[in-house]
Design a protein around this motif. Structure first.
Motif, PDB file in Angstrom:
ATOM      1  N   ILE A  54     -32.771 -44.456  11.189  1.00 46.78           N
ATOM      2  CA  ILE A  54     -33.370 -44.230   9.884  1.00 46.78           C
ATOM      3  C   ILE A  54     -32.397 -43.471   8.985  1.00 46.78           C
ATOM      4  O   ILE A  54     -31.808 -42.457   9.396  1.00 46.78           O
ATOM      5  N   GLN A  55     -32.232 -43.954   7.750  1.00 45.13           N
ATOM      6  CA  GLN A  55     -31.293 -43.313   6.824  1.00 45.13           C
ATOM      7  C   GLN A  55     -31.746 -41.888   6.501  1.00 45.13           C
ATOM      8  O   GLN A  55     -32.918 -41.631   6.248  1.00 45.13           O
ATOM      9  N   GLY A  56     -30.781 -40.975   6.532  1.00 44.27           N
ATOM     10  CA  GLY A  56     -31.088 -39.584   6.213  1.00 44.27           C
ATOM     11  C   GLY A  56     -31.891 -38.873   7.278  1.00 44.27           C
ATOM     12  O   GLY A  56     -32.499 -37.835   6.998  1.00 44.27           O
ATOM     13  N   GLY A  57     -31.869 -39.397   8.504  1.00 39.72           N
ATOM     14  CA  GLY A  57     -32.674 -38.807   9.570  1.00 39.72           C
ATOM     15  C   GLY A  57     -32.358 -37.346   9.828  1.00 39.72           C
ATOM     16  O   GLY A  57     -33.258 -36.534  10.068  1.00 39.72           O
ATOM     17  N   ASP A  58     -31.081 -36.974   9.767  1.00 35.67           N
ATOM     18  CA  ASP A  58     -30.705 -35.569   9.996  1.00 35.67           C
ATOM     19  C   ASP A  58     -31.276 -34.659   8.916  1.00 35.67           C
ATOM     20  O   ASP A  58     -31.670 -33.512   9.190  1.00 35.67           O
ATOM     21  N   LEU A  59     -31.321 -35.157   7.670  1.00 42.97           N
ATOM     22  CA  LEU A  59     -31.856 -34.358   6.565  1.00 42.97           C
ATOM     23  C   LEU A  59     -33.359 -34.170   6.719  1.00 42.97           C
ATOM     24  O   LEU A  59     -33.884 -33.065   6.563  1.00 42.97           O
ATOM     25  N   VAL A  60     -34.055 -35.269   7.029  1.00 42.83           N
ATOM     26  CA  VAL A  60     -35.513 -35.220   7.166  1.00 42.83           C
ATOM     27  C   VAL A  60     -35.927 -34.316   8.320  1.00 42.83           C
ATOM     28  O   VAL A  60     -36.877 -33.529   8.209  1.00 42.83           O
ATOM     29  N   ALA A  61     -35.198 -34.413   9.431  1.00 41.44           N
ATOM     30  CA  ALA A  61     -35.565 -33.644  10.622  1.00 41.44           C
ATOM     31  C   ALA A  61     -35.084 -32.201  10.570  1.00 41.44           C
ATOM     32  O   ALA A  61     -35.453 -31.391  11.426  1.00 41.44           O
ATOM     33  N   GLY A  62     -34.257 -31.865   9.590  1.00 40.68           N
ATOM     34  CA  GLY A  62     -33.755 -30.498   9.485  1.00 40.68           C
ATOM     35  C   GLY A  62     -32.778 -30.118  10.571  1.00 40.68           C
ATOM     36  O   GLY A  62     -32.681 -28.966  10.976  1.00 40.68           O
ATOM     37  N   ARG A  63     -32.015 -31.098  11.064  1.00 41.45           N
ATOM     38  CA  ARG A  63     -31.050 -30.820  12.116  1.00 41.45           C
ATOM     39  C   ARG A  63     -29.853 -30.054  11.557  1.00 41.45           C
ATOM     40  O   ARG A  63     -29.461 -30.254  10.415  1.00 41.45           O
ATOM     41  N   LYS A  64     -29.279 -29.205  12.390  1.00 41.99           N
ATOM     42  CA  LYS A  64     -28.108 -28.430  11.987  1.00 41.99           C
ATOM     43  C   LYS A  64     -26.847 -29.229  12.342  1.00 41.99           C
ATOM     44  O   LYS A  64     -26.520 -29.395  13.519  1.00 41.99           O
ATOM     45  N   THR A  65     -26.162 -29.726  11.327  1.00 42.37           N
ATOM     46  CA  THR A  65     -24.938 -30.481  11.524  1.00 42.37           C
ATOM     47  C   THR A  65     -23.844 -29.907  10.627  1.00 42.37           C
ATOM     48  O   THR A  65     -24.105 -29.035   9.788  1.00 42.37           O
ATOM     49  N   LEU A  66     -22.627 -30.415  10.804  1.00 40.79           N
ATOM     50  CA  LEU A  66     -21.532 -29.971   9.941  1.00 40.79           C
ATOM     51  C   LEU A  66     -21.849 -30.212   8.476  1.00 40.79           C
ATOM     52  O   LEU A  66     -21.405 -29.460   7.607  1.00 40.79           O
ATOM     53  N   LEU A  67     -22.632 -31.246   8.204  1.00 40.20           N
ATOM     54  CA  LEU A  67     -22.968 -31.562   6.811  1.00 40.20           C
ATOM     55  C   LEU A  67     -24.174 -30.766   6.321  1.00 40.20           C
ATOM     56  O   LEU A  67     -24.117 -30.135   5.267  1.00 40.20           O
ATOM     57  N   ASP A 122     -34.582 -36.007  19.599  1.00 37.93           N
ATOM     58  CA  ASP A 122     -34.514 -36.045  18.134  1.00 37.93           C
ATOM     59  C   ASP A 122     -35.693 -36.763  17.488  1.00 37.93           C
ATOM     60  O   ASP A 122     -35.771 -36.844  16.258  1.00 37.93           O
ATOM     61  N   GLU A 123     -36.590 -37.295  18.310  1.00 37.53           N
ATOM     62  CA  GLU A 123     -37.754 -38.048  17.818  1.00 37.53           C
ATOM     63  C   GLU A 123     -37.315 -39.206  16.909  1.00 37.53           C
ATOM     64  O   GLU A 123     -37.929 -39.479  15.883  1.00 37.53           O
ATOM     65  N   ASP A 124     -36.239 -39.871  17.312  1.00 48.43           N
ATOM     66  CA  ASP A 124     -35.743 -41.023  16.569  1.00 48.43           C
ATOM     67  C   ASP A 124     -36.450 -42.290  17.044  1.00 48.43           C
ATOM     68  O   ASP A 124     -36.395 -42.613  18.241  1.00 48.43           O
ATOM     69  N   PRO A 125     -37.075 -43.039  16.144  1.00 50.04           N
ATOM     70  CA  PRO A 125     -37.779 -44.254  16.564  1.00 50.04           C
ATOM     71  C   PRO A 125     -36.866 -45.463  16.739  1.00 50.04           C
ATOM     72  O   PRO A 125     -37.283 -46.461  17.334  1.00 50.04           O
ATOM     73  N   LEU A 126     -35.638 -45.391  16.193  1.00 52.63           N
ATOM     74  CA  LEU A 126     -34.742 -46.543  16.239  1.00 52.63           C
ATOM     75  C   LEU A 126     -33.438 -46.217  16.964  1.00 52.63           C
ATOM     76  O   LEU A 126     -32.945 -45.104  16.902  1.00 52.63           O
ATOM     77  N   ARG A 127     -32.894 -47.225  17.609  1.00 53.35           N
ATOM     78  CA  ARG A 127     -31.564 -47.155  18.200  1.00 53.35           C
ATOM     79  C   ARG A 127     -30.922 -48.521  17.989  1.00 53.35           C
ATOM     80  O   ARG A 127     -31.440 -49.530  18.441  1.00 53.35           O
ATOM     81  N   ARG A 128     -29.822 -48.538  17.264  1.00 56.93           N
ATOM     82  CA  ARG A 128     -29.112 -49.779  16.948  1.00 56.93           C
ATOM     83  C   ARG A 128     -29.998 -50.804  16.252  1.00 56.93           C
ATOM     84  O   ARG A 128     -29.926 -51.998  16.501  1.00 56.93           O
ATOM     85  N   GLY A 129     -30.892 -50.271  15.408  1.00 59.15           N
ATOM     86  CA  GLY A 129     -31.724 -51.132  14.575  1.00 59.15           C
ATOM     87  C   GLY A 129     -32.964 -51.666  15.239  1.00 59.15           C
ATOM     88  O   GLY A 129     -33.753 -52.386  14.607  1.00 59.15           O
ATOM     89  N   ILE A 139     -21.819 -37.245   8.989  1.00 56.13           N
ATOM     90  CA  ILE A 139     -21.908 -37.832   7.645  1.00 56.13           C
ATOM     91  C   ILE A 139     -22.829 -39.042   7.676  1.00 56.13           C
ATOM     92  O   ILE A 139     -23.727 -39.191   6.837  1.00 56.13           O
ATOM     93  N   ALA A 140     -22.615 -39.920   8.654  1.00 58.79           N
ATOM     94  CA  ALA A 140     -23.438 -41.125   8.758  1.00 58.79           C
ATOM     95  C   ALA A 140     -24.909 -40.770   8.952  1.00 58.79           C
ATOM     96  O   ALA A 140     -25.799 -41.427   8.394  1.00 58.79           O
ATOM     97  N   GLY A 141     -25.187 -39.718   9.722  1.00 60.96           N
ATOM     98  CA  GLY A 141     -26.565 -39.325   9.983  1.00 60.96           C
ATOM     99  C   GLY A 141     -27.305 -38.842   8.755  1.00 60.96           C
ATOM    100  O   GLY A 141     -28.537 -38.780   8.745  1.00 60.96           O
ATOM    101  N   ALA A 142     -26.541 -38.500   7.722  1.00 58.77           N
ATOM    102  CA  ALA A 142     -27.167 -38.000   6.489  1.00 58.77           C
ATOM    103  C   ALA A 142     -27.227 -39.046   5.385  1.00 58.77           C
ATOM    104  O   ALA A 142     -28.171 -39.052   4.592  1.00 58.77           O
TER     105      ALA A 142
END
Length: 319
Positions: free
Chosen positions: A247-260, A93-100, A234-237
């Protein structure tokens, strides 16, 4: 809940078992990079809420003697498996953070100045965790038949998780998908290893792995896992980094396909949150109904109701 007073101590036993393994592994580290991998794996495995280990002990109940020893080891193994998947998931997911704090691959990238080295270290650290998961089981003092049963379960559910992740990755390049495909990937990559596997392993540890009990556990685990993923989507968005550690809104920025995110073509963000919450509530209602099964021990039912309540609080945290 007084009936569940034993749980925190049992989870702590699993984490102590895991910590003891890391102590010995660090003593045998033959290079600074191996020591870095072991240390990073330890941080991820021993951090977090230990939901999966807790579910093992919920299914095992107030087991004693060899049955408790098996539950302790199985609890350690599922949390190690989870840590491995998290480390790999952060790279995917190219996430730079895990648990802050910086994710493993990102921390090494920052230190070395090389994304290639960072990603390689992250992949290998996750791989190490997968190997350790099976080593915890195969090198344990448990009866060989019990180890064989547990190892087969872990391997089967881990393979399903990889299948779900592959499906999830395919969504990044396939625009012609529907929300049911997202639900399927969620089920494969989350429900099975996070809920079904721990509950089945706890049943194995307590020698209650008859077909009726395992089926009853699955009937709770499936909808509960789906509700958990709805809360996570929900939390990911919308959730802040202080809550998710990412990172807040990471799913939105990355364009991931989620239920939201799948609902945002037709709905506002607020409306999408409401719909996903409603879907999660429906799954929780199904899980609550399944907990009433006569094939589940009373203490297990109490633990499952407590877990459902926890997931419900997560689901409604950002409305």
């Amino acid at each position: 809940m007084k009936q569940l007073d034993y749980l925190d101590d049992r989870v702590a036993e699993s984490m102590a078992y895991l910590s003891h393994y890391f102590d010995h592994a660090m003593e045998r580290a033959t290079s600074p990079y191996l020591a870095t991998a072991i240390s990073a794996l330890r941080d991820v495995a021993l951090g977090g809420k230990h939901l999966r280990a807790r579910l093992v002990h919920i299914a095992a109940g107030e087991a004693t003697g060899p049955e408790n020893q098996a539950a302790v080891i199985f609890g350690a193994a599922v949390d190690m498996l989870h840590a491995s998947f998290l480390i790999h998931d952060d790279i995917i997911d190219e996430d730079p953070l895990r648990r802050g704090i910086p994710a493993v691959h990102h921390a090494v990238t920052e230190k070395t100045g090389s994304a290639r080295v960072g990603n390689a270290m992250g992949i290998l650290t996750g791989d190490l965790g997968l190997m350790v998961t099976y080593q915890l089981l195969s090198a344990s003092p448990l009866d060989d038949s019990l180890v064989r049963r547990a190892t087969g379960m872990v391997a089967g559910y881990a393979a399903q998780t990889v299948s779900g992740e592959l499906l999830d990755v395919s969504h990044l390049v396939n625009e012609n998908i529907d929300i049911d495909s997202v639900r399927l990937s969620n089920h494969l990559k989350t429900s099975l290893y996070s809920f079904t596997a721990p509950l089945h392993l706890g049943s194995v540890a307590a020698r209650r792995d008859n077909p009726d009990t395992l089926s009853a556990m699955s009937a709770v685990a499936d909808p509960l896992g789906r509700a958990y993923q709805a809360a996570d989507d929900i939390a990911g968005a919308v959730a802040p980094v202080e809550v998710t550690g990412k990172i807040q809104g990471g799913d939105l920025v990355a364009g991931r396909k989620t239920l939201l995110t799948m609902r945002l073509c037709d709905l506002s963000l607020e409306e999408a949150v409401e719909q996903v919450t409603a879907e999660g509530d429906a799954w929780l209602a199904q899980a609550r109904g399944a907990v009433a099964s006569p094939h589940l021990p009373e203490v297990t039912r109490a633990g499952l109701h407590d877990t459902i309540d926890r997931v419900e609080r997560m689901l409604h945290a950002h409305r």
